[in-house]
Design a protein around this motif. Structure first.
Motif, mmCIF file in Angstrom:
data_model
loop_
_atom_site.group_PDB
_atom_site.id
_atom_site.type_symbol
_atom_site.label_atom_id
_atom_site.label_comp_id
_atom_site.label_asym_id
_atom_site.label_seq_id
_atom_site.Cartn_x
_atom_site.Cartn_y
_atom_site.Cartn_z
ATOM 1 N N GLY A 233 2.850 1.374 -3.450
ATOM 2 C CA GLY A 233 1.975 1.676 -4.574
ATOM 3 C C GLY A 233 1.512 3.120 -4.579
ATOM 4 O O GLY A 233 1.481 3.779 -5.620
ATOM 5 N N ALA A 234 1.159 3.627 -3.408
ATOM 6 C CA ALA A 234 0.716 5.020 -3.312
ATOM 7 C C ALA A 234 1.854 5.979 -3.646
ATOM 8 O O ALA A 234 1.651 6.971 -4.368
ATOM 9 C CB ALA A 234 0.169 5.300 -1.917
ATOM 10 N N LEU A 235 3.051 5.696 -3.143
ATOM 11 C CA LEU A 235 4.193 6.565 -3.443
ATOM 12 C C LEU A 235 4.571 6.500 -4.920
ATOM 13 O O LEU A 235 4.892 7.526 -5.531
ATOM 14 C CB LEU A 235 5.395 6.186 -2.579
ATOM 15 C CG LEU A 235 5.300 6.566 -1.105
ATOM 16 C CD1 LEU A 235 6.483 6.007 -0.333
ATOM 17 C CD2 LEU A 235 5.232 8.073 -0.947
ATOM 18 N N ALA A 236 4.518 5.310 -5.507
ATOM 19 C CA ALA A 236 4.865 5.177 -6.924
ATOM 20 C C ALA A 236 3.870 5.924 -7.805
ATOM 21 O O ALA A 236 4.262 6.576 -8.769
ATOM 22 C CB ALA A 236 4.915 3.702 -7.318
ATOM 23 N N LYS A 237 2.583 5.835 -7.469
ATOM 24 C CA LYS A 237 1.586 6.563 -8.261
ATOM 25 C C LYS A 237 1.733 8.068 -8.091
ATOM 26 O O LYS A 237 1.435 8.824 -9.000
ATOM 27 C CB LYS A 237 0.179 6.123 -7.874
ATOM 28 C CG LYS A 237 -0.198 4.790 -8.485
ATOM 29 C CD LYS A 237 -1.659 4.513 -8.277
ATOM 30 C CE LYS A 237 -2.079 3.288 -9.046
ATOM 31 N NZ LYS A 237 -3.519 3.059 -8.965
ATOM 32 N N LEU B 159 0.827 -1.202 0.000
ATOM 33 C CA LEU B 159 0.000 0.000 0.000
ATOM 34 C C LEU B 159 0.866 1.258 0.000
ATOM 35 O O LEU B 159 0.633 2.185 -0.781
ATOM 36 C CB LEU B 159 -0.933 0.002 1.209
ATOM 37 C CG LEU B 159 -1.849 1.204 1.336
ATOM 38 C CD1 LEU B 159 -2.788 1.274 0.145
ATOM 39 C CD2 LEU B 159 -2.645 1.127 2.619
ATOM 40 N N ILE B 160 1.878 1.271 0.835
ATOM 41 C CA ILE B 160 2.774 2.433 0.906
ATOM 42 C C ILE B 160 3.520 2.610 -0.413
ATOM 43 O O ILE B 160 3.564 3.706 -0.985
ATOM 44 C CB ILE B 160 3.767 2.288 2.079
ATOM 45 C CG1 ILE B 160 3.027 2.354 3.418
ATOM 46 C CG2 ILE B 160 4.847 3.359 2.012
ATOM 47 C CD1 ILE B 160 3.879 1.962 4.609
ATOM 48 N N ALA C 240 -5.869 -2.122 -6.654
ATOM 49 C CA ALA C 240 -4.872 -2.005 -7.721
ATOM 50 C C ALA C 240 -3.593 -1.354 -7.193
ATOM 51 O O ALA C 240 -2.484 -1.788 -7.536
ATOM 52 C CB ALA C 240 -5.426 -1.200 -8.886
ATOM 53 N N THR C 241 -3.729 -0.348 -6.358
ATOM 54 C CA THR C 241 -2.564 0.319 -5.782
ATOM 55 C C THR C 241 -1.794 -0.627 -4.877
ATOM 56 O O THR C 241 -0.565 -0.697 -4.930
ATOM 57 C CB THR C 241 -2.995 1.569 -4.987
ATOM 58 O OG1 THR C 241 -3.672 2.458 -5.871
ATOM 59 C CG2 THR C 241 -1.800 2.282 -4.385
ATOM 60 N N THR C 242 -2.515 -1.386 -4.057
ATOM 61 C CA THR C 242 -1.860 -2.336 -3.162
ATOM 62 C C THR C 242 -1.181 -3.446 -3.956
ATOM 63 O O THR C 242 -0.043 -3.818 -3.672
ATOM 64 C CB THR C 242 -2.883 -2.936 -2.178
ATOM 65 O OG1 THR C 242 -3.527 -1.871 -1.480
ATOM 66 C CG2 THR C 242 -2.217 -3.850 -1.185
ATOM 67 N N GLY C 243 -1.873 -3.958 -4.973
ATOM 68 C CA GLY C 243 -1.276 -4.993 -5.815
ATOM 69 C C GLY C 243 -0.045 -4.499 -6.537
ATOM 70 O O GLY C 243 0.958 -5.215 -6.652
#
Length: 88
Positions: free
Chosen positions: A14-18, A11-12, A31-34
């Motif tokens: 994915g959110a930072l990458a997006k 989760l961390i 999707a973000t967590t995956g």
């Protein structure tokens, strides 16, 4: 506890990458967590292959190096996904 660490790390990361990657990427919470979990796997693998370090989620899954490797892996996955889905 290991599965929970992977989910939190995912989760961390994915959110930072997006947030880092330019443009709009669709997808919600799952999707973000995956993306982050897959990024942690890719980033940990690349970190162990290139630098000889274990950056993936393991005993200290929520350390700064593991989050950094997971974010780098997730950004790499976003880049590859963008190349594969770009319209001609």
């Amino acid at each position: 506890m290991g599965i929970l660490a992977w989910v939190i790390l995912g989760l961390i990361a994915g959110a930072l990458a997006k947030a880092i990657y330019p443009g709009h990427q669709g997808g919600g919470f799952l999707a973000t967590t995956g993306l982050g979990i897959l990024g942690a796997v890719v980033g940990g693998y690349l970190g162990s292959m290139l630098l000889g370090t274990s950056g993936g989620a393991s005993y200290a899954a929520l350390s700064i190096p593991s989050i950094a490797f997971a974010v780098l892996g997730a950004v790499l996955i976003l880049f590859i996904w963008g190349l594969l889905t770009q319209r001609a």
